[in-house]
Design a protein around this motif. Structure first.
Motif, PDB file in Angstrom:
ATOM      1  N   HIS A 106      76.715 -28.959  16.057  1.00 31.02           N
ATOM      2  CA  HIS A 106      76.211 -30.043  15.225  1.00 31.02           C
ATOM      3  C   HIS A 106      77.237 -31.163  15.113  1.00 31.02           C
ATOM      4  O   HIS A 106      78.422 -30.919  14.979  1.00 31.02           O
ATOM      5  N   LYS A 107      76.748 -32.394  15.145  1.00 25.95           N
ATOM      6  CA  LYS A 107      77.633 -33.558  15.092  1.00 25.95           C
ATOM      7  C   LYS A 107      77.707 -34.111  13.672  1.00 25.95           C
ATOM      8  O   LYS A 107      76.688 -34.367  13.047  1.00 25.95           O
ATOM      9  N   HIS A 276      78.943 -25.263  14.224  1.00 24.87           N
ATOM     10  CA  HIS A 276      77.588 -24.894  14.637  1.00 24.87           C
ATOM     11  C   HIS A 276      76.566 -25.350  13.601  1.00 24.87           C
ATOM     12  O   HIS A 276      75.519 -25.918  13.936  1.00 24.87           O
ATOM     13  N   LEU A 277      76.876 -25.124  12.331  1.00 23.34           N
ATOM     14  CA  LEU A 277      75.889 -25.405  11.295  1.00 23.34           C
ATOM     15  C   LEU A 277      76.181 -26.663  10.473  1.00 23.34           C
ATOM     16  O   LEU A 277      75.409 -27.002   9.578  1.00 23.34           O
ATOM     17  N   GLY A 278      77.285 -27.325  10.751  1.00 22.75           N
ATOM     18  CA  GLY A 278      77.615 -28.491   9.946  1.00 22.75           C
ATOM     19  C   GLY A 278      77.951 -28.078   8.526  1.00 22.75           C
ATOM     20  O   GLY A 278      78.620 -27.058   8.318  1.00 22.75           O
ATOM     21  N   PHE A 279      77.478 -28.834   7.548  1.00 25.28           N
ATOM     22  CA  PHE A 279      77.768 -28.517   6.160  1.00 25.28           C
ATOM     23  C   PHE A 279      76.899 -27.344   5.704  1.00 25.28           C
ATOM     24  O   PHE A 279      75.687 -27.347   5.899  1.00 25.28           O
ATOM     25  N   GLY A 288      73.495 -28.684   8.349  1.00 22.19           N
ATOM     26  CA  GLY A 288      73.725 -29.818   9.233  1.00 22.19           C
ATOM     27  C   GLY A 288      74.329 -30.948   8.433  1.00 22.19           C
ATOM     28  O   GLY A 288      75.488 -30.880   8.018  1.00 22.19           O
ATOM     29  N   THR A 289      73.517 -31.936   8.168  1.00 25.71           N
ATOM     30  CA  THR A 289      73.979 -33.036   7.342  1.00 25.71           C
ATOM     31  C   THR A 289      73.600 -32.792   5.881  1.00 25.71           C
ATOM     32  O   THR A 289      74.239 -33.325   4.982  1.00 25.71           O
ATOM     33  N   GLY A 290      72.541 -31.992   5.662  1.00 23.80           N
ATOM     34  CA  GLY A 290      72.018 -31.825   4.308  1.00 23.80           C
ATOM     35  C   GLY A 290      71.542 -33.156   3.772  1.00 23.80           C
ATOM     36  O   GLY A 290      71.306 -33.324   2.585  1.00 23.80           O
ATOM     37  N   LEU A 291      71.365 -34.112   4.676  1.00 24.42           N
ATOM     38  CA  LEU A 291      71.138 -35.491   4.258  1.00 24.42           C
ATOM     39  C   LEU A 291      69.659 -35.845   4.207  1.00 24.42           C
ATOM     40  O   LEU A 291      68.912 -35.575   5.137  1.00 24.42           O
TER      41      LEU A 291
END
Lengths: 381, 417
Positions: A106-107, A276-279, A288-291
């Protein structure tokens, strides 16, 4: 609810068949993935804090789901849950996040300067802009599992970090259990106050335990940067303002987050994150971003257009009512936000919103003039 | 206080336990251990001291909050029962539900039989307060299900519309609803419906599993007012009693619809005997007979009810210890209920009134649910006799008021006989 390790060992005296939940009438991601074989493999495991597979799935067992809405049906109790129970959680993550593989990376990109545009959304249509995410503090168990002592420690550390912010981020913390009536009224009027969860999805995961102990709301003086402490995640961070200047909202979001993170790191409790999973957050849907970056936008004509859903889909956006998740639109005003969380960065996702909303406002204007929008329908992103 | 908790297990029961064990001698040893003194189990994982974990109870009004001092919490917080139940689990419902200024709830539950021993320091205080001074340390609870001892108990149907006696029973060796695993809950269901299937004559009946019942059966049970729903009360949901709903839950009733058993709702079983009209004597006779039959049937298979001399029948909520019995009627008392002395009369007779919808409901018209106040410290026979004698008095009062005569507040009857 968190049982001690002794309880899980005791459970192992019973056969897998006898302990395996009845998921025949269930429709959630967990129920689709969890087989008896998988349960047999995972049942004697626990994370270092003692979280077990039954703890992970309880909310999904207790909430069979809805024929139309596919809920996740499982939660993490700590950072290690995603590792110890990867046999279950990786497929759930893949189903929920459009095929994200166990080997994918994940970026993360919180460099607000990488966002193009976003400062020119028409305020006649775009009424407000908002970006939210969550953060978990490394070294502490998550809301389904933490003890009162842990939750209080998260609050203490978070308040210390937030109170050290200055400039546009200077603000104040309002603990839920000791706020005055006047403060409560004001927070309600500002639409900042969060309440004890009533959703059985959250209650079934034990997230409302000990309410309102160690829960609170912090916001800056300008009321444009808000942090929820110990609600569904350790922290929920929100940047918002009226009008359509998403660029400014996102800048404040990124700067504020990075300032907070620095302070936590100094205390040796940075944010939970991996490649791998970001946040890492409580619910797999927020990895990921949780965004969620979104706007309240007036689209009375476009929203009744036959292709509205498809346009949203192609733009990788989703719609909600102005009350948030699971609410209806009022007066043609919709909450439009990014659909994705993992596999693309924060900048990517907010860019989707900015570009997509800009296009939809133009479509709305065309429809107002009685013109067709067929040529404007975008390709699948 | 001495906590030797010897439990007698029949030889057949041991066979039952061992047959549950999977591979591994470790688990066998674990079970055999339970026969002896209560093992205040393995230690709970703790990173914070008790003072950091102690709940904030300043705004709370329940029995648990009144008695759980930081010292008691510190003493008990790292103990577990042999099954792994902890103090934090026992008190969670009371922490999450601060209570009401007028209604004092109990605020804690037991996860298994041993909870009452391992956490005796808090349970005993709560029991004493809830049960009006009953002291588990130095008192014994009498059990008496000999319905032939009842005098009177057949009321004028002009006043008494229906009669009902309920209690609960727990199956020894299986955890209680706040703590049970799915396998344990399913085992409770199996043991109970197996026994109920052995009932004959006027007690013969049928089981309706909540997961398997069809629409018609469901509608019939609703019409009969037999169907129970998933608990919505936060007092119960916060204690974990609704987990895995509706797995292993169900309703059994006899063909005559006068004897009803709830399986795995708030307790392992809730047993109810009822009928229209005022024949409380017959209702209680059926109640005792049914309970004793069920007990005999489970004992044949090597099981028994949770019971001890100190606390009587062991149930999930401390408020239901002892007899767990609520014997009551729906009675119309149009004149008496308006008399300002009514509450005091009830009080002195050791009766309580509820609305006809049950606990926390309002009365409809002039019809009330009148039942015994006490649960622990007196036997079933004594409590039912109290209800019968009390009702006789109330109906006498009503009749006196009908004739224009005055009534008297009776002297308070003694609580522990």
């Amino acid at each position: 609810m968190p049982f001690g390790n002794t309880h899980n060992n005791f459970k192992l005296n019973y056969s897998v068949e006898d302990e395996f939940p009845d998921l025949t009438k269930h429709n959630n991601h967990m129920a689709k993935v969890l087989t008896q074989e998988m349960y047999a493999k995972l049942r004697d495991k626990q994370t270092p804090t003692g979280f077990t597979v039954d703890d992970v799935i309880q909310t999904g067992v207790d909430n069979p789901g809805h024929p139309f809405i596919m809920t996740v049906g499982c939660v993490a109790g700590d950072e290690e849950s995603y590792e110890v129970f990867k046999d279950l959680l990786d497929p759930v993550i893949s189903d929920r996040h459009g095929g994200y593989k166990a080997t994918d990376k994940h970026k993360t990109d919180l460099n607000f300067e990488n966002l193009k545009g976003g400062d020119d959304l028409d305020p006649n249509y775009v009424l407000s802009s908002r970006v939210r995410t969550g953060r978990s503090i490394k070294g502490y168990a998550l809301p389904p599992h933490n003890s009162r002592g842990e939750r209080r420690a998260v609050e203490k550390l978070s308040v210390e970090a937030l109170n050290s912010l200055d400039g546009e981020f200077k603000g104040k913390y309002y603990p839920l259990k000791s706020m005055t009536d006047a403060e409560q009224e004001q927070l309600i009027a500002d639409h900042f106050l969060f309440d004890k969860p009533v959703s059985p999805l959250l209650l079934g995961a034990g997230m409302a335990r000990d309410w309102p102990d160690a829960r609170g709301i912090w916001h800056n003086e300008n009321k444009t940067f808000l942090v929820w402490v110990n609600e569904e995640d350790h922290l929920r961070v929100i940047s918002m303002q009226k009008g359509g200047n998403m660029k400014e909202v996102f800048k404040r979001f990124c700067v504020g987050l990075q300032r907070i993170e620095e302070i936590f790191k100094k205390h040796n409790h940075g944010f939970m994150w991996n490649q791998h999973l970001g946040f890492i957050l409580t619910c797999p849907s927020n990895l990921g971003t949780g965004l969620r970056g979104g706007v309240h936008v007036k689209l009375p004509k476009l929203s009744t257009h036959a292709k509205f859903e498809e346009i949203l889909n192609r733009l990788r956006l989703q719609k909600r009512g102005t009350g948030g998740v699971d609410t209806a639109s009022v007066g043609g005003v919709f909450d439009i936000s990014n659909a994705d969380r993992i596999g693309s960065s924060e900048v990517d996702q907010v860019q989707c919103v900015v570009d997509g909303v800009k296009l939809m406002v133009e479509m709305e204007k065309k429809l107002e003039k009685g013109e067709s929008i067929d040529s404007m329908i975008p390709a699948q992103k | 206080m001495a906590s030797s908790f010897a439990r007698i297990l029949s030889s057949k029961r041991k066979v039952g336990i061992l047959s549950l064990v999977g591979a591994g001698s470790l688990t066998v040893g674990f079970f055999l251990n339970r026969e002896q003194h209560v093992n205040a189990g393995a230690h709970v994982r703790r990173i914070y001291p008790a003072s950091a974990e102690y709940p904030d109870l300043r705004k709370h009004n329940n029995c648990m909050a009144s008695h759980l001092t930081p010292a008691v919490y510190a003493k008990l917080c790292d103990k577990t029962t042999p099954n792994g139940y902890t103090l934090d689990l026992a008190i969670q419902t009371g922490v999450d539900n601060p209570g009401h200024p007028f209604i004092k709830t109990v605020g804690m539950v037991a996860g298994d039989e041993e909870s009452y021993e391992v956490f005796a320091d808090i349970f005993n205080s709560v029991i004493k307060e809830r049960h009006n001074g009953y002291d588990p340390c130095n008192m014994k609870h009498p059990t008496d299900l000999d319905s032939s001892k009842i005098r009177g108990g057949q009321f004028d149907a002009k006043y008494v519309l229906s009669s009902r006696v309920r209690t609960g029973r727990s199956i020894r060796g299986l955890s209680l609803p706040p703590a049970c695993t799915r396998a344990e809950r399913r085992e409770v269901e199996r043991v109970v419906i197996d026994a109920l299937a052995g009932l004959k004559g006027d007690l013969a009946g049928k089981y309706y599993s909540l997961t398997l019942m069809n629409e018609q059966e469901q509608q019939q049970l609703i019409d009969d007012h037999f169907l129970f729903d998933k608990p919505v009360s936060p007092l119960l949901t916060c204690a974990g009693m609704a987990r895995d709903w509706p797995d292993a839950r169900g309703i059994w009733h006899n063909n005559e619809k006068t004897f009803l058993v709830w399986v795995n709702e708030e307790d392992h079983t809730r047993v109810i005997s009822m009928e229209k009209g005022g024949n409380m004597k017959r209702v209680f006779e059926r109640f005792c007979r049914g309970l004793q039959e069920v007990e005999r049937l489970i004992q044949e298979k090597g099981w028994e009810f949770m019971w001890n001399e100190r606390l009587g029948y062991i149930l999930t909520c401390p408020s239901n210890l002892g007899t767990g019995l609520r014997a009551g009627v729906h009675v119309t008392l149009p004149r008496l209920s308006k008399d300002p002395r009514f509450p005091k009369i009830l009080d002195n007779l050791r009766l309580q009134k509820r609305g006809t919808g049950g606990v926390d409901t309002a009365a409809v018209g002039n019809t009330f649910d009148i039942s015994n106040l006490d649960r622990l410290g007196q036997s079933e026979v004594q409590l039912v006799q109290t209800v019968i004698d009390g009702l006789n008095y109330l109906i006498e009062c009503e009749k006196k008021l009908e004739r224009g005569q005055d009534i008297k507040i009776p002297a308070p009857i003694s609580q522990f006989k």
